[in-house]
Design a protein around this motif. Structure first.
Motif, PDB file in Angstrom:
ATOM      1  N   LEU A  28       0.746  -1.120  -0.142  1.00  0.00           N
ATOM      2  CA  LEU A  28       0.071   0.153  -0.056  1.00  0.00           C
ATOM      3  C   LEU A  28       0.976   1.327   0.007  1.00  0.00           C
ATOM      4  CD1 LEU A  28      -3.024   0.791   0.080  1.00  0.00           C
ATOM      5  CD2 LEU A  28      -2.804   0.673   2.651  1.00  0.00           C
ATOM      6  N   LYS A  29       2.011   1.285   0.572  1.00  0.00           N
ATOM      7  CA  LYS A  29       2.817   2.635   0.854  1.00  0.00           C
ATOM      8  C   LYS A  29       3.521   2.915  -0.403  1.00  0.00           C
ATOM      9  CE  LYS A  29       4.628   1.318   5.544  1.00  0.00           C
ATOM     10  NZ  LYS A  29       5.902   0.916   6.103  1.00  0.00           N
ATOM     11  N   THR A 341      -9.552  10.891  -0.635  1.00  0.00           N
ATOM     12  CA  THR A 341      -8.273  10.217  -0.771  1.00  0.00           C
ATOM     13  C   THR A 341      -8.083   8.943   0.073  1.00  0.00           C
ATOM     14  OG1 THR A 341      -7.375  12.364  -1.459  1.00  0.00           O
ATOM     15  CG2 THR A 341      -6.040  10.465  -0.999  1.00  0.00           C
ATOM     16  N   ARG A 342      -8.720   9.152   1.611  1.00  0.00           N
ATOM     17  CA  ARG A 342      -8.508   8.287   2.516  1.00  0.00           C
ATOM     18  C   ARG A 342      -9.415   7.154   2.173  1.00  0.00           C
ATOM     19  NH1 ARG A 342      -6.611   9.885   8.092  1.00  0.00           N
ATOM     20  NH2 ARG A 342      -8.068   8.495   9.052  1.00  0.00           N
ATOM     21  N   ASN A 343     -10.467   7.466   1.737  1.00  0.00           N
ATOM     22  CA  ASN A 343     -11.541   6.104   1.096  1.00  0.00           C
ATOM     23  C   ASN A 343     -10.872   5.366  -0.158  1.00  0.00           C
ATOM     24  OD1 ASN A 343     -13.559   6.355   3.214  1.00  0.00           O
ATOM     25  ND2 ASN A 343     -14.699   8.059   1.964  1.00  0.00           N
ATOM     26  N   MET A 344     -10.047   6.116  -0.911  1.00  0.00           N
ATOM     27  CA  MET A 344      -9.501   5.523  -1.978  1.00  0.00           C
ATOM     28  C   MET A 344      -8.536   4.502  -1.329  1.00  0.00           C
ATOM     29  SD  MET A 344      -9.606   4.821  -5.321  1.00  0.00           S
ATOM     30  CE  MET A 344      -9.084   3.202  -5.176  1.00  0.00           C
ATOM     31  N   ILE A 345      -7.551   5.060  -0.475  1.00  0.00           N
ATOM     32  CA  ILE A 345      -6.476   4.144   0.069  1.00  0.00           C
ATOM     33  C   ILE A 345      -7.391   3.003   0.910  1.00  0.00           C
ATOM     34  CG2 ILE A 345      -4.576   4.134   1.561  1.00  0.00           C
ATOM     35  CD1 ILE A 345      -4.056   7.079   0.855  1.00  0.00           C
ATOM     36  N   SER A 347     -10.012   1.467   0.171  1.00  0.00           N
ATOM     37  CA  SER A 347     -10.585   0.458  -0.522  1.00  0.00           C
ATOM     38  C   SER A 347      -9.342  -0.761  -1.095  1.00  0.00           C
ATOM     39  CB  SER A 347     -11.199   0.897  -1.695  1.00  0.00           C
ATOM     40  OG  SER A 347     -10.260   1.433  -2.837  1.00  0.00           O
ATOM     41  N   LEU A 348      -8.302  -0.138  -1.251  1.00  0.00           N
ATOM     42  CA  LEU A 348      -7.157  -0.808  -1.402  1.00  0.00           C
ATOM     43  C   LEU A 348      -6.548  -1.951  -0.266  1.00  0.00           C
ATOM     44  CD1 LEU A 348      -5.060   1.865  -3.387  1.00  0.00           C
ATOM     45  CD2 LEU A 348      -6.511  -0.084  -4.559  1.00  0.00           C
ATOM     46  N   LEU A 349      -6.487  -1.143   0.738  1.00  0.00           N
ATOM     47  CA  LEU A 349      -6.157  -1.915   1.879  1.00  0.00           C
ATOM     48  C   LEU A 349      -7.337  -2.963   2.198  1.00  0.00           C
ATOM     49  CD1 LEU A 349      -4.475  -2.540   4.424  1.00  0.00           C
ATOM     50  CD2 LEU A 349      -5.653  -0.678   5.717  1.00  0.00           C
ATOM     51  N   TYR A 350      -8.357  -2.722   1.905  1.00  0.00           N
ATOM     52  CA  TYR A 350      -9.616  -3.783   2.411  1.00  0.00           C
ATOM     53  C   TYR A 350      -9.335  -4.917   1.405  1.00  0.00           C
ATOM     54  CZ  TYR A 350     -14.244  -5.861   2.311  1.00  0.00           C
ATOM     55  OH  TYR A 350     -15.324  -6.575   2.590  1.00  0.00           O
ATOM     56  N   ALA A 351      -8.986  -4.517   0.132  1.00  0.00           N
ATOM     57  CA  ALA A 351      -8.712  -5.809  -0.909  1.00  0.00           C
ATOM     58  C   ALA A 351      -7.464  -6.449  -0.381  1.00  0.00           C
ATOM     59  CB  ALA A 351      -8.673  -5.058  -2.216  1.00  0.00           C
ATOM     60  N   LEU A 352      -6.568  -5.893   0.025  1.00  0.00           N
ATOM     61  CA  LEU A 352      -5.180  -6.433   0.362  1.00  0.00           C
ATOM     62  C   LEU A 352      -5.308  -7.297   1.479  1.00  0.00           C
ATOM     63  CD1 LEU A 352      -2.927  -3.438  -0.190  1.00  0.00           C
ATOM     64  CD2 LEU A 352      -2.517  -5.699  -1.142  1.00  0.00           C
ATOM     65  N   LEU A 353      -6.225  -7.191   2.416  1.00  0.00           N
ATOM     66  CA  LEU A 353      -6.509  -7.999   3.509  1.00  0.00           C
ATOM     67  C   LEU A 353      -7.429  -9.295   3.318  1.00  0.00           C
ATOM     68  CD1 LEU A 353      -7.043  -5.120   6.130  1.00  0.00           C
ATOM     69  CD2 LEU A 353      -4.988  -6.692   5.578  1.00  0.00           C
ATOM     70  N   LEU A 354      -7.816  -9.534   2.086  1.00  0.00           N
ATOM     71  CA  LEU A 354      -8.780 -10.520   1.793  1.00  0.00           C
ATOM     72  C   LEU A 354      -7.740 -11.778   1.465  1.00  0.00           C
ATOM     73  CD1 LEU A 354     -11.943  -9.283  -0.370  1.00  0.00           C
ATOM     74  CD2 LEU A 354     -11.795 -10.114   2.375  1.00  0.00           C
ATOM     75  N   PRO A 355      -8.385 -13.027   1.552  1.00  0.00           N
ATOM     76  CA  PRO A 355      -7.528 -14.186   0.897  1.00  0.00           C
ATOM     77  C   PRO A 355      -7.897 -14.388  -0.452  1.00  0.00           C
ATOM     78  CG  PRO A 355      -9.514 -14.897   2.315  1.00  0.00           C
ATOM     79  CD  PRO A 355      -9.330 -13.454   2.514  1.00  0.00           C
ATOM     80  N   ASN A 356      -7.622 -13.636  -1.219  1.00  0.00           N
ATOM     81  CA  ASN A 356      -8.009 -13.434  -2.854  1.00  0.00           C
ATOM     82  C   ASN A 356      -7.469 -14.847  -3.342  1.00  0.00           C
ATOM     83  OD1 ASN A 356      -8.930 -10.952  -2.951  1.00  0.00           O
ATOM     84  ND2 ASN A 356      -7.009 -10.029  -2.399  1.00  0.00           N
ATOM     85  N   THR A 357      -6.562 -15.388  -3.236  1.00  0.00           N
ATOM     86  CA  THR A 357      -6.013 -16.729  -3.752  1.00  0.00           C
ATOM     87  C   THR A 357      -7.151 -17.651  -3.376  1.00  0.00           C
ATOM     88  OG1 THR A 357      -3.635 -16.134  -3.885  1.00  0.00           O
ATOM     89  CG2 THR A 357      -4.324 -18.379  -4.029  1.00  0.00           C
ATOM     90  N   HIS A 358      -7.308 -17.836  -2.190  1.00  0.00           N
ATOM     91  CA  HIS A 358      -8.441 -18.889  -1.718  1.00  0.00           C
ATOM     92  C   HIS A 358      -9.615 -18.463  -2.476  1.00  0.00           C
ATOM     93  CE1 HIS A 358     -10.311 -21.594   0.725  1.00  0.00           C
ATOM     94  NE2 HIS A 358     -10.954 -20.907   1.350  1.00  0.00           N
ATOM     95  N   LEU A 359     -10.279 -17.504  -2.412  1.00  0.00           N
ATOM     96  CA  LEU A 359     -11.558 -17.061  -2.935  1.00  0.00           C
ATOM     97  C   LEU A 359     -11.468 -17.298  -4.301  1.00  0.00           C
ATOM     98  CD1 LEU A 359     -11.835 -13.870  -1.069  1.00  0.00           C
ATOM     99  CD2 LEU A 359     -13.277 -15.871  -0.888  1.00  0.00           C
ATOM    100  N   LYS A 360     -10.376 -17.102  -5.151  1.00  0.00           N
ATOM    101  CA  LYS A 360     -10.258 -17.431  -6.520  1.00  0.00           C
ATOM    102  C   LYS A 360     -10.554 -18.922  -6.697  1.00  0.00           C
ATOM    103  CE  LYS A 360      -7.556 -13.719  -8.229  1.00  0.00           C
ATOM    104  NZ  LYS A 360      -6.316 -13.101  -8.759  1.00  0.00           N
ATOM    105  N   GLN A 361      -9.853 -19.614  -5.684  1.00  0.00           N
ATOM    106  CA  GLN A 361     -10.033 -21.225  -5.869  1.00  0.00           C
ATOM    107  C   GLN A 361     -11.235 -21.653  -5.805  1.00  0.00           C
ATOM    108  OE1 GLN A 361      -7.201 -22.842  -7.096  1.00  0.00           O
ATOM    109  NE2 GLN A 361      -8.808 -24.712  -7.158  1.00  0.00           N
TER     110      GLN A 361
END
Length: 417
Positions: A28-29, A341-345, A347-361
């Motif tokens: 995110l940084k 701007t804080r909300n845009m950031i 939304s990215l943090l929210y997405a980074l905190l999901l187990p996206n690989t598992h959800l895709k599987q």
């Protein structure tokens, strides 16, 4: 409980799904958001012969404290940036040139007219992006610029866009960060046109001429932005999504998607993965349309979360150039920047905190029950505790504490204008 205590408990919940909080923070940084300068002065700019807004653009509200000088605008941006985690970019329009009282028409603008912005950006470790301003000008009174039947008017705007690209190149060279120069035009017709093709041919030819000018692409990247309709161009806009998508793909330019420039039920989040299959990069202007392209301040709604998810789960944080584009004069303008701007950031943090690989599987396996259940449960995971800790780590206020600073700034600075 303290922010640190809440973070520790929340971290444990996410880590049981294999989510690395530290890795999420590091990713995110590195993501710069291009923050639009025009929220601070209601798209007024600093031209000596300042014009009324045109091109289907309107700003409503008269909240006190609007910036009226470059120094005031930069001061307000500094305050907002002090409340937003991360290192970002500032997005300028051509009307924010500083010409020391001299009337300089837009086709004559040069890098020297933005030296103060570059100096300020260096002092604050910021990048700069740019936009030619093809509205609010006598040569745009009929709403036709690059598609105008009058060649003299077309040539004026072509020269302006070429000069704008050179200014973007200057930003990239001086700041060591590639600038994005984005072209948007208001051209269109209020009622049903008798000829849709000819204006689009003129637009294609104008763009070809603009992009034929030699500009170092390592310093400046070009984008084109579509729109569905505008005030005064309700029936037909020359630069439609289909036109610009085709032009960008054929000519190796970025297609910029503005979240307010589509049908009310059409979402940009659904376009990101499709576009990235055929483009190395993509640009966004994130706004919030309410019933129409009304450019409300960005909130953390379903579409913003979905935009963040599409960028993150498709490994596109370095492929999607994220910019903001809203203007609300009914509330404190510094607060508007901060909220959006804080909300845009977020939304990215929210997405980074999901187990996206598992959800895709789960989707690949056809396990739609588990997928839906987990996506819903994660909506009430302690995301806020992670966000608060990230803010503290980035040395900006957590939770609503930033609002106290804005109120103090309003009392001490804005109210004195």
């Amino acid at each position: 409980m303290s922010v640190q205590d809440n973070f520790k408990r929340a971290k444990e919940q996410y880590e049981k799904w294999g989510v690395s909080i530290e890795e999420a923070f590091e990713q995110l940084k590195r993501v710069p958001i291009s923050i639009h300068c025009w929220q601070g002065d209601d798209i007024g700019g600093f031209e000596v012969n300042q014009q009324e807004l045109s091109g289907g653009i309107d700003v409503t509200g008269n909240y006190p404290g609007k910036a009226t000088t470059p120094e005031q605008l930069r001061s307000d941006l500094e305050k907002a940036l002090s409340l937003i985690p991360g290192k970002h970019k500032i997005n300028l329009h051509a009307i924010y040139a500083e010409t020391e009282g001299e009337v300089v028409d837009r086709d004559q603008l040069e890098p020297k007219h933005f030296e103060n912005w570059v100096k300020w950006a260096k002092e604050n470790d910021l990048g700069l992006d740019f936009n030619p301003t093809l509205f609010s000008h006598p040569k745009a009174e009929d709403g036709l610029t690059l598609t105008n039947p009058d060649k003299e008017i077309r040539d004026f705007w072509i020269k302006h866009c070429i000069q704008s690209r050179k200014i973007g190149e200057y930003f990239g060279k001086e700041l060591g960060q590639q600038a994005l120069t984005n072209i948007w035009i208001p051209d269109g017709y209020k009622d049903i046109p008798s000829d849709r093709l000819t204006p689009r041919k003129r637009l294609k030819d104008s763009l070809d001429e603009i992009f034929a000018a030699d500009v170092d692409e390592s310093l400046n990247v070009d984008a084109v932005e579509s729109k569905l309709f505008g005030i005064g161009s309700e029936a037909y806009v020359v630069g439609s999504h289909e036109f610009y998508m085709g032009y960008a793909l054929k000519n190796n330019k970025l297609c910029l998607l503005d979240t307010g420039h589509y049908h009310p039920t059409e979402v940009v989040s659904n376009k990101i993965s499709a576009m990235l299959l055929f483009s190395d990069q993509l640009a966004l202007h994130v706004s919030r349309p309410v019933r129409w392209d009304s450019d409300h301040v960005v909130i953390l709604d379903d579409e913003l979360r979905e935009i963040g998810l599409e960028i993150v789960r498709n490994d596109a944080l370095d492929k999607v150039m994220i910019g903001l584009d809203f203007f609300d004069a009914s509330i404190n303008r510094v607060a508007a920047w901060t909220i959006g701007t804080r909300n845009m950031i977020k939304s990215l943090l929210y997405a980074l905190l999901l187990p996206n690989t598992h959800l895709k599987q789960l989707q690949e396996e056809g396990n739609f029950t588990d997928r839906l259940a987990l996506l819903e449960e994660f909506k009430t995971y302690p995301f806020g505790a992670i966000w608060d800790y990230y803010c503290e780590q980035m040395e900006v206020p957590a939770q609503e504490k930033w609002l106290d600073e804005v109120k103090s700034y309003e009392k001490e600075v804005l109210s004195q204008r």
